[in-house]
Write a protein that holds these residues in place. Sequence first.
Motif, PDB file in Angstrom:
ATOM      1  N   ASN A   1     -10.713  -2.124   8.387  1.00  0.00           N
ATOM      2  CA  ASN A   1     -10.593  -3.385   7.820  1.00  0.00           C
ATOM      3  C   ASN A   1      -9.539  -4.214   8.148  1.00  0.00           C
ATOM      4  O   ASN A   1      -9.664  -5.383   8.087  1.00  0.00           O
ATOM      5  CB  ASN A   1     -10.567  -3.225   6.244  1.00  0.00           C
ATOM      6  CG  ASN A   1     -12.147  -2.390   5.813  1.00  0.00           C
ATOM      7  OD1 ASN A   1     -13.056  -2.499   6.486  1.00  0.00           O
ATOM      8  ND2 ASN A   1     -11.968  -1.954   4.399  1.00  0.00           N
ATOM      9  N   TRP A   2      -8.257  -3.523   8.351  1.00  0.00           N
ATOM     10  CA  TRP A   2      -7.405  -4.406   8.538  1.00  0.00           C
ATOM     11  C   TRP A   2      -7.326  -4.995   9.821  1.00  0.00           C
ATOM     12  O   TRP A   2      -6.926  -6.344  10.136  1.00  0.00           O
ATOM     13  CB  TRP A   2      -5.820  -3.533   8.424  1.00  0.00           C
ATOM     14  CG  TRP A   2      -5.400  -3.296   7.232  1.00  0.00           C
ATOM     15  CD1 TRP A   2      -6.188  -3.549   5.986  1.00  0.00           C
ATOM     16  CD2 TRP A   2      -4.001  -2.921   6.718  1.00  0.00           C
ATOM     17  NE1 TRP A   2      -5.129  -3.309   4.852  1.00  0.00           N
ATOM     18  CE2 TRP A   2      -3.933  -3.012   5.476  1.00  0.00           C
ATOM     19  CE3 TRP A   2      -2.833  -2.757   7.782  1.00  0.00           C
ATOM     20  CZ2 TRP A   2      -2.767  -2.504   4.978  1.00  0.00           C
ATOM     21  CZ3 TRP A   2      -1.745  -2.502   6.809  1.00  0.00           C
ATOM     22  CH2 TRP A   2      -1.608  -2.402   5.542  1.00  0.00           C
TER      23      TRP A   2
ATOM     24  N   LEU B   1      -9.378   1.626  -3.161  1.00  0.00           N
ATOM     25  CA  LEU B   1      -8.557   0.798  -2.573  1.00  0.00           C
ATOM     26  C   LEU B   1      -9.330  -0.506  -2.235  1.00  0.00           C
ATOM     27  O   LEU B   1     -10.327  -0.316  -1.708  1.00  0.00           O
ATOM     28  CB  LEU B   1      -7.817   1.502  -1.316  1.00  0.00           C
ATOM     29  CG  LEU B   1      -6.961   2.502  -1.294  1.00  0.00           C
ATOM     30  CD1 LEU B   1      -6.886   3.501   0.044  1.00  0.00           C
ATOM     31  CD2 LEU B   1      -5.606   1.756  -1.642  1.00  0.00           C
ATOM     32  N   GLU B   2      -8.904  -1.632  -2.488  1.00  0.00           N
ATOM     33  CA  GLU B   2      -9.207  -2.848  -2.158  1.00  0.00           C
ATOM     34  C   GLU B   2      -8.459  -3.574  -1.233  1.00  0.00           C
ATOM     35  O   GLU B   2      -7.152  -3.601  -1.332  1.00  0.00           O
ATOM     36  CB  GLU B   2      -9.110  -3.859  -3.285  1.00  0.00           C
ATOM     37  CG  GLU B   2     -10.120  -5.098  -2.983  1.00  0.00           C
ATOM     38  CD  GLU B   2     -10.117  -5.986  -4.434  1.00  0.00           C
ATOM     39  OE1 GLU B   2     -10.805  -6.893  -4.528  1.00  0.00           O
ATOM     40  OE2 GLU B   2      -9.058  -5.677  -5.049  1.00  0.00           O
ATOM     41  N   THR B   3      -9.066  -3.595   0.090  1.00  0.00           N
ATOM     42  CA  THR B   3      -8.485  -4.612   1.250  1.00  0.00           C
ATOM     43  C   THR B   3      -8.615  -5.715   1.052  1.00  0.00           C
ATOM     44  O   THR B   3      -9.521  -6.238   0.651  1.00  0.00           O
ATOM     45  CB  THR B   3      -9.082  -3.918   2.605  1.00  0.00           C
ATOM     46  OG1 THR B   3      -9.215  -2.609   2.534  1.00  0.00           O
ATOM     47  CG2 THR B   3      -8.357  -4.376   3.720  1.00  0.00           C
TER      48      THR B   3
ATOM     49  N   VAL C   1      -9.224   1.997   6.084  1.00  0.00           N
ATOM     50  CA  VAL C   1      -8.666   0.963   5.525  1.00  0.00           C
ATOM     51  C   VAL C   1      -8.089   0.249   6.785  1.00  0.00           C
ATOM     52  O   VAL C   1      -8.043  -0.950   6.972  1.00  0.00           O
ATOM     53  CB  VAL C   1      -7.366   1.233   4.550  1.00  0.00           C
ATOM     54  CG1 VAL C   1      -6.268   0.287   4.577  1.00  0.00           C
ATOM     55  CG2 VAL C   1      -7.985   1.623   3.232  1.00  0.00           C
TER      56      VAL C   1
ATOM     57  N   PHE D   1       0.764  -1.236  -0.007  1.00  0.00           N
ATOM     58  CA  PHE D   1      -0.085  -0.016  -0.223  1.00  0.00           C
ATOM     59  C   PHE D   1       0.899   1.224   0.063  1.00  0.00           C
ATOM     60  O   PHE D   1       0.672   2.195  -0.734  1.00  0.00           O
ATOM     61  CB  PHE D   1      -1.030  -0.184   1.247  1.00  0.00           C
ATOM     62  CG  PHE D   1      -1.459   1.166   1.595  1.00  0.00           C
ATOM     63  CD1 PHE D   1      -2.247   1.932   0.943  1.00  0.00           C
ATOM     64  CD2 PHE D   1      -1.183   1.944   2.826  1.00  0.00           C
ATOM     65  CE1 PHE D   1      -2.798   3.233   1.211  1.00  0.00           C
ATOM     66  CE2 PHE D   1      -1.657   3.310   3.084  1.00  0.00           C
ATOM     67  CZ  PHE D   1      -2.725   3.986   2.288  1.00  0.00           C
TER      68      PHE D   1
ATOM     69  N   ALA E   1      -3.649  -3.514   1.103  1.00  0.00           N
ATOM     70  CA  ALA E   1      -4.497  -2.793   0.168  1.00  0.00           C
ATOM     71  C   ALA E   1      -3.880  -2.323  -1.038  1.00  0.00           C
ATOM     72  O   ALA E   1      -2.902  -2.008  -1.171  1.00  0.00           O
ATOM     73  CB  ALA E   1      -5.007  -1.346   0.864  1.00  0.00           C
TER      74      ALA E   1
END
Length: 613
Positions: A463-464, A133-135, A460, A114, A181
Amino acid sequence: MAANDEQKKALNRAVEIIDSAERAVTQKFSERQFYSNMYNTYDDVLKAKQWWQAKFAHALPFFTIETKASFLYEGVFGQGASGVWQVHPWDQFSSRSAEVTSKLLKSQEDNSNFVKNFYLGAKSLNIYGDWFLETHWDHKKRLIQQPDQFKIGFDGEVQRPVVRRERQDPIEMVEKNQPDASTLYVNSVWPDPKATCMETARYICVRREIPFETLKKAEQDYNLYINVDNLKGTQMPKVKGKYYDSEPYSPHYKSGNPEKQTSSPIDTENQLVEVIDIIYPATGEIESIGNRAVYLGRTLRYNNLRNPIVHIKNYEQHGKFFGTSDFKAIAPMWKLINQYQSLEADNMLMHHRGYTKVQRDAGPNVQEAYGDLSPGDVIMMNNLGGSTHERPDLFAPLALQAKQALIQEAQTPMGMNEILSGATPSSNVRSSGQFSQLANFGAKMLSQSVRTISQGLKEVGKNWVSLNYELLDPDATVPVLGQSGVEMIQIQPGDIPPLANVSIRLSSDLEAQKQQKVQQMMQLVNMASAQVPGFAASKATKDIFRTLGGSAFDDPDQYFLLSDEESAALRTQQFRQQGAGQEPGLAGSTQVPDPNQIAAGNATAGEAAPPTI
């Protein structure tokens, strides 16, 4: 495996959803192609000019985007070693869990793709107005060949010991196992046409081009897809509109994007497959379609992550799903600047030699003689004043002033006037008594861009945390790189929460806080210097730095060049050299220590005077 009737119905339904989303977003492809041309310094209007006319476009969009992307990186990450995400305790018993999670996120941030791809996303945000952004959980394994081993044995035939070399089998090691990400290609995200934001979207389509072997491995190792073998013999469908950058600005440009029409044996052996994932945020399920002809299944990849896509919008507007490009405000000015540039070049190239006026009574064949004139030639004329040579101005001064004014005006909405004047990311974070400095429009734009990115990074980070709670090994040991070196953090069961209160620590905020803290400390140092006599002044100054600097610096003592004992010895030596007849502790007239001797950033004392408020 052949598809059954239920899979065929699901395939037809999914294809209708994909076609609807594609039709709605196709017009956006043309708009983004125009902005790509601006970034690459290409104005398609110049194509209509004649071959002998200049086709010159100003590079203002390119260098403003590159400069602003670097500015945003420094504003978000900078030189800070504490990490972007900070997890706060949610009750009186969660202090250790919050601290461990914050350090875990810092370690994963350092090892993620990322940060490496931040420039790509920041430029997408400024050029097109959107950053997707794709997690995801990034699990990578790698086969490592072990070195051969040498063993001593006994050879019965020769009756002596021998050394044998034995080849070892490769071992499989985990190379990466953490959340990450990825920045998605802006044209690959096709949202619900009736959605106004990511929260109201009923589905989001994400288009990818994946090699067949990669899909097959994902099917075998992770059960992400089904029916992958049915993709053999299918062709990748053509996307409508200007999905790909057609690169009209390229010197070798030809219509039809020839780069996409090349083929090789690899395209047959390991063909590229169009995979479109339909994400349903309400349930977290992902439905996949291959080449719009094969149903690849519907799975729940993460139990606690409903929507892995984070959308960061530039200059968000109410009721509009997509953001606004930085170029939208300056496109008319940029086109006018290009016209001025081209006219200036034409005027210089075509008319720099000037022209000659010949009167009718100048003499016979005078005009023809001027046409074939060579150095040293003599022209016979009846009237010596019958010809004049004039050279017009290369460009009207008013037009030059207008062009320069347009360039300066275009730099303002891009924030370039603030950057070129010497501003830093931390200087755009003002205290409550400094809001008057925000009258500069460029400063507002830069501050808003940093804040916009920080809100997306907050999602983000959340999500992490959810992915770590679900997939991280509960007994992992994580190395964390900080200002004091590498620290090993032992993750214990229960340390990672399913949800957390995550905040963003921007480098611009931290640097601004440090600058304000240093100013406060220097003010107290100046006050203490006049009140604490003799050798006690140095000790008092350090105590102030330790007390107030603890909240701004991890280790305030690292900024001291000398320890307390060394400072006392040095001051004693100076006192003896002066030959003063006073007691050291009572010497009120003794020179106070220079704060520059305390801060490690100034290796030589007396380089600069201490700042005052």
